[in-house]
Design a protein around this motif. Structure first.
Motif, short mmCIF file in Angstrom:
data_model
loop_
_atom_site.label_atom_id
_atom_site.label_comp_id
_atom_site.label_asym_id
_atom_site.label_seq_id
_atom_site.Cartn_x
_atom_site.Cartn_y
_atom_site.Cartn_z
N ARG A 1 -89.91 59.42 -5.06
CA ARG A 1 -91.24 59.94 -5.35
C ARG A 1 -92.02 60.20 -4.07
NH1 ARG A 1 -93.12 56.56 -10.74
NH2 ARG A 1 -91.23 56.97 -11.91
N TYR B 1 -95.79 62.18 -2.51
CA TYR B 1 -97.14 62.55 -2.90
C TYR B 1 -97.86 63.19 -1.71
CZ TYR B 1 -96.03 58.71 -6.14
OH TYR B 1 -95.42 57.88 -7.06
N TYR C 1 -101.93 63.74 -0.52
CA TYR C 1 -103.34 63.44 -0.76
C TYR C 1 -104.19 64.09 0.34
CZ TYR C 1 -101.77 59.41 -3.60
OH TYR C 1 -101.19 58.60 -4.54
N TYR D 1 -97.61 65.94 -6.55
CA TYR D 1 -96.64 64.87 -6.46
C TYR D 1 -95.31 65.33 -7.03
CZ TYR D 1 -97.96 63.87 -11.36
OH TYR D 1 -98.23 63.96 -12.71
N PHE E 1 -91.49 63.68 -8.42
CA PHE E 1 -90.71 62.50 -8.77
C PHE E 1 -89.24 62.64 -8.40
CE2 PHE E 1 -94.30 60.57 -9.93
CZ PHE E 1 -94.64 60.39 -11.27
N PHE F 1 -102.64 63.13 3.82
CA PHE F 1 -101.64 62.07 3.86
C PHE F 1 -100.50 62.37 2.91
CE2 PHE F 1 -103.38 58.92 6.58
CZ PHE F 1 -104.75 59.02 6.46
N GLN G 1 -97.16 52.43 -2.77
CA GLN G 1 -96.89 53.68 -2.07
C GLN G 1 -96.98 53.42 -0.57
OE1 GLN G 1 -99.10 57.09 -3.50
NE2 GLN G 1 -98.66 56.59 -5.64
N PHE H 1 -97.51 55.13 3.13
CA PHE H 1 -98.21 56.30 3.65
C PHE H 1 -97.75 56.68 5.06
CE2 PHE H 1 -101.56 57.24 0.61
CZ PHE H 1 -101.47 56.15 -0.23
N GLY H 2 -97.77 57.99 5.31
CA GLY H 2 -97.58 58.50 6.65
C GLY H 2 -98.85 58.34 7.46
#
Lengths: 114, 112
Positions: free
Chosen positions: B31, B33, B35, B48, B50, B90, B101, B103-104
């Motif tokens: 998954r 995403y 943002y 997003y 999956f 992000f 989750q 995050f980068g």
């Protein structure tokens, strides 16, 4: 639809004092709850999460949060803050039935003063 | 090495230009995403995915498109950038069973 409200946009606090960051959510289904921290010029990292079980959750760096289902709240606390806790804190809720997508609050900026 | 990387880290562009932001992950998660973060608004979900064949719109997908080139890569495009797309973007990942989750480091995009 779910929503998350962080009641304080900024919280100034003196070093070694306690801090509480408030978070309320609205959701019609079972949820998971999270607190993330964002240090200056960095991405988000997980502080703690509530999935089920004990309503008092302990996280990294001395933080803890309490899930209150009746008040739909998930407030974050630390008994004694350090200068290094200066950061922005985000509360988030995940809908178990919708692929665990996160909905974030607006964030609370904590400034720890010496 | 970072588990979730984003390129570029900073970008300044002009109105009307096409921009692509890239995200790669070595966590093996299905998954992914995208943002955007705006002051006082927290993070809002743009798109997003999956898995490679599953792409879904988030709450603010207008003006954006995505491509999932492989399990490890998820790109966000702005076909014709506008100033109100100036934000911090992000990428995040999670696996099927997990709730957290990852995050980068973010991409700061400025559209002039």
């Amino acid at each position: 639809a779910q929503s998350v409200t962080q009641l304080d946009s900024q919280v100034p606090v003196f070093e070694e004092a306690p801090v509480e960051l408030r978070c309320n959510y609205s959701s019609s289904v079972s949820v998971y709850l999270f607190w993330y921290v964002q240090y200056p010029n960095q991405g988000l990292q997980l502080l703690l999460k509530y999935l089920s079980g004990s309503t008092l959750v302990k996280g990294i760096n001395g933080f803890e949060a309490e899930f209150n289902k009746s008040q739909t709240s998930f407030h974050l606390r630390k008994p004694s803050v350090h200068i290094s806790d200066t950061a922005e804190y985000f509360c988030a809720v995940s809908d178990k039935a919708a692929g665990n997508k996160l909905t974030f609050g607006g964030g609370t900026r904590v400034l720890v003063k010496p | 090495d970072a588990d979730v990387t984003q390129t570029p880290r900073n970008r300044i562009t002009k109105t009307g230009k096409r921009i692509m932001l890239e995200c790669s992950q070595t966590k093996g998660h299905d998954r992914m995403y995208w943002y955007r973060q705006d002051p006082g608004l927290g993070l809002r979900l743009i798109y997003y995915s999956f898995d490679v064949k599953d792409i879904n719109k988030g709450e603010i997908s207008d003006g954006y498109s995505v491509s999932r080139q492989a399990q490890a890569k998820f790109s966000l495009s702005l076909e014709s950038a506008i100033p109100n797309q100036t934000a911090l973007y992000f990428c995040a990942t999670s696996d099927l069973a997990a709730d957290e989750q990852f995050f980068g480091p973010g991409t700061r995009l400025t559209v002039l």
